[in-house]
Design an enzyme around this catalytic site. Structure first.
Site, PDB file in Angstrom:
ATOM      1  N   GLU A 336       0.815  -1.218   0.000  1.00 27.91           N
ATOM      2  CA  GLU A 336       0.000   0.000   0.000  1.00 27.91           C
ATOM      3  C   GLU A 336       0.852   1.273   0.000  1.00 27.91           C
ATOM      4  O   GLU A 336       0.567   2.237   0.711  1.00 27.91           O
ATOM      5  CB  GLU A 336      -0.979  -0.022   1.177  1.00 27.91           C
ATOM      6  CG  GLU A 336      -1.945  -1.203   1.080  1.00 27.91           C
ATOM      7  CD  GLU A 336      -2.857  -1.348   2.288  1.00 27.91           C
ATOM      8  OE1 GLU A 336      -2.680  -0.600   3.270  1.00 27.91           O
ATOM      9  OE2 GLU A 336      -3.740  -2.227   2.254  1.00 27.91           O
ATOM     10  N   GLU A 438      -6.895  -9.925  -2.456  1.00 34.18           N
ATOM     11  CA  GLU A 438      -7.635  -9.875  -1.186  1.00 34.18           C
ATOM     12  C   GLU A 438      -9.126  -9.634  -1.414  1.00 34.18           C
ATOM     13  O   GLU A 438      -9.742  -8.797  -0.748  1.00 34.18           O
ATOM     14  CB  GLU A 438      -7.071  -8.768  -0.273  1.00 34.18           C
ATOM     15  CG  GLU A 438      -5.587  -8.858  -0.011  1.00 34.18           C
ATOM     16  CD  GLU A 438      -5.070  -7.728   0.873  1.00 34.18           C
ATOM     17  OE1 GLU A 438      -5.888  -7.084   1.580  1.00 34.18           O
ATOM     18  OE2 GLU A 438      -3.845  -7.484   0.874  1.00 34.18           O
TER      19      GLU A 438
END
Length: 561
Positions: A336, A438
């Site tokens: 991220e 995810e």
């Protein structure tokens, strides 16, 4: 002439102006029976390409007063680039055009749709420049039909900016057409035709032999996150391996789990989890080496000096990747990094490049990934647009990072499937494997809605030619899951679990069989993977194994009785 009113003030005047000046190019057209165009561009070009689908229902560039298809407008809701009429509920609309700035050198530009009386929504984004043309691609689905809709462009900071638009296109597809495109891609990319030739020892064809083929392993990875809760739970373990051929550890490899205090290394839990997946021939992703989010950084790390932090991160990479060298197919190196910058703030802007370099040296056989959220889920997040992702990836590669995989988390709210496909199209231009890492659906929805949205996302992901694997973020705990579970704690299916079981069953060759023809051959179309073949004739039976790997040509298997 009737004036169409909008909830946004001032738009009614602009709609009337567009009606008077744009005429026939705004008339709606009947969707053609053509195929979806997966082409996209992420490089800035000297000239725009022709409009996809010849403009679709926009027919942009075909009006007599503007044969080149160029139009200069301003960003902002009061300067619409296009007005379209009679958009339909549930139709899949794919939007594209080329844009070029005037004045400012570069800016993040958002394309927005304002249907009548419903506000504006993002349908595409692009990093635009003044020295070249940038390609915009996105799309949308409406929950209700609209009479009049405006498409306009907006600068990220909402300040007015002049922009030139060319080769605009808005192409509608019915849900049946969209599903047909998905099935066609599955047939071409996830399946292959095989012909089994049966002969006797002298080479004579054996006609009428009984042939049976059964798939024993699937080529395309579909998996889920698991947690330490799977250890010692035989029922959960069996449930998992009956369905999935890939896994990722939810938290057990993250730095705060493996080194909660400086020098206190704890690998016993991930070691046990790795032994479980290894014993069942399940491939596993490594998640993650670093996480740029300060809140996910071990407490003791936050207070280190720059020199001590540099030493700590090098020890982290070496200890993790030396221990598990060759065990994990992938590593999410710096999680991220588009949203957070803990390490780059403290170690400098080249920190991520150094992480990738050291990780590559420590485990050269692992595929190293970027991993990010809100790239595929939405286009409303200015930190993680598709072009921002591409730009960061290219920046790392130009700095020497060996970055070989595109990770898309996929934490969806209500999915925008045409936008999702358009973003995948743009990412596919990089030629790297794309993984959904995810996937889940927000728990703000009820169970049936979660299941419906999950099926939409999975069908689109599985059918896109650039996607190489799919992981669900559904590690099971007694208290539930992060956002979405597939079963309850007793392993009874929830509606999402029913979707998974149905799709897994659909995307495999359950069993095929028949008799060899006059040429001693039997043909079938099967999903890619491993197979067991059984041939029987005149009280004789022989078995063989073979694989169907990706390829356009028919796979030929020769069997001697």
């Amino acid at each position: 002439m009737k004036m169409h009113r909008f909830a946004l003030p001032g738009l009614e005047f602009l709609v009337l102006w567009m009606l008077l000046h744009c005429g026939s190019e705004l008339a709606a057209a009947v969707p053609p029976d053509g195929w979806y165009d997966y082409s996209a561009h992420t490089d800035c070009r000297g000239q725009p390409e022709p409009a996809l689908y010849n403009g679709g229902i926009l027919k942009f560039g075909n009006s007599g007063d503007d044969p080149d298809g160029y139009r200069t407008t301003e960003t902002g809701v009061f300067s619409p680039a296009f007005v379209v009429y009679n958009l339909n509920k549930t139709t899949m609309y794919t939007f594209s055009c080329w844009v070029k700035l005037e004045g400012a050198y570069s800016a993040l530009i958002t394309a927005r749709l304002a249907p009548d009386n419903t506000g504006a929504r993002c349908i595409a984004t692009v990093l635009a420049r003044s020295d070249c043309w940038a390609f915009v691609k996105g799309g949308f689905v409406l929950d209700w039909p609209t009479q009049t809709s405006v498409i306009f462009f907006q600068n990220a900071d909402k300040t007015p900016m002049k922009i030139t638009v060319a080769s605009g296109s808005l192409q509608p597809f019915t849900t049946d057409q969209w599903a047909m495109h998905q099935q066609d891609t599955i047939r071409k990319r996830r399946k292959r035709v095989a012909t089994i030739h049966v002969a006797d020892p002298q080479g004579a064809r054996v006609v009428g032999a009984s042939v049976s083929v059964q798939q024993t392993a699937k080529d395309f990875p579909i998996g889920s996150a698991i947690a330490s809760t799977i250890l010692g739970n035989q029922a959960y373990q069996q449930w998992f391996v009956d369905r999935f051929n890939a896994a990722v550890f939810e938290d057990e490899l993250k730095w705060y789990s493996t080194e909660p205090m400086s020098g206190l290394l704890r690998f016993d839990v991930p070691d046990q989890m790795l032994a479980f997946v290894r014993s069942h021939r399940v491939m596993v992703r490594g998640h993650n080496i670093f996480w740029e989010n300060q809140d996910a950084t071990p407490r003791w790390v936050k207070n280190l000096t720059a020199d001590d932090l540099r030493a700590a991160v090098n020890t982290r990479i070496q200890s993790l990747m030396t221990r598990y060298r060759g065990e994990f197919a992938h590593w999410d190196v710096n999680n991220e990094m588009l949203h957070y910058n803990f390490y780059e703030q403290r170690l400098g802007p080249n920190a991520s490049m150094e992480f990738f370099s050291v990780a590559q040296d420590a485990d050269p056989l692992a595929t190293l990934f970027m991993n990010e959220y809100n790239v595929i889920e939405t286009c409303d997040d200015p930190f993680s647009t598709v072009d921002t992702y591409v730009a960061k990836l290219k920046e790392l590669q130009s700095g020497g990072a060996i970055l070989e995989g595109i990770g898309l988390e996929g934490h969806f709210s209500k999915p925008n499937i045409p936008l999702m496909r358009a973003i995948l199209d743009k990412l596919a231009t990089l030629g790297l494997p794309i993984w959904f890492t995810e996937i889940d659906i927000s728990n703000k929805f009820d169970a049936q809605t979660q299941a419906a949205y999950l099926e939409q996302v999975l069908r689109e992901a599985y059918s896109h030619p650039a996607v190489s694997g799919v992981m669900l973020w559904t590690a099971l705990h007694p208290s539930g899951c992060y956002q979405m579970c597939l079963t309850d704690w007793n392993l009874s299916n929830l509606p999402t679990g029913d979707v998974i079981d149905r799709l897994l069953n659909e995307w495999r060759t359950l069993q095929a069989g028949g008799q060899t023809d006059a040429h001693g051959a039997y043909s079938f179309s099967g999903y890619l993977g491993e197979y067991v073949l059984t041939v029987s004739y005149n009280n004789r039976t022989t078995q063989a194994t073979f694989s169907l790997s990706p390829g356009d040509e028919t796979r030929h298997i020769n069997v001697q009785m």
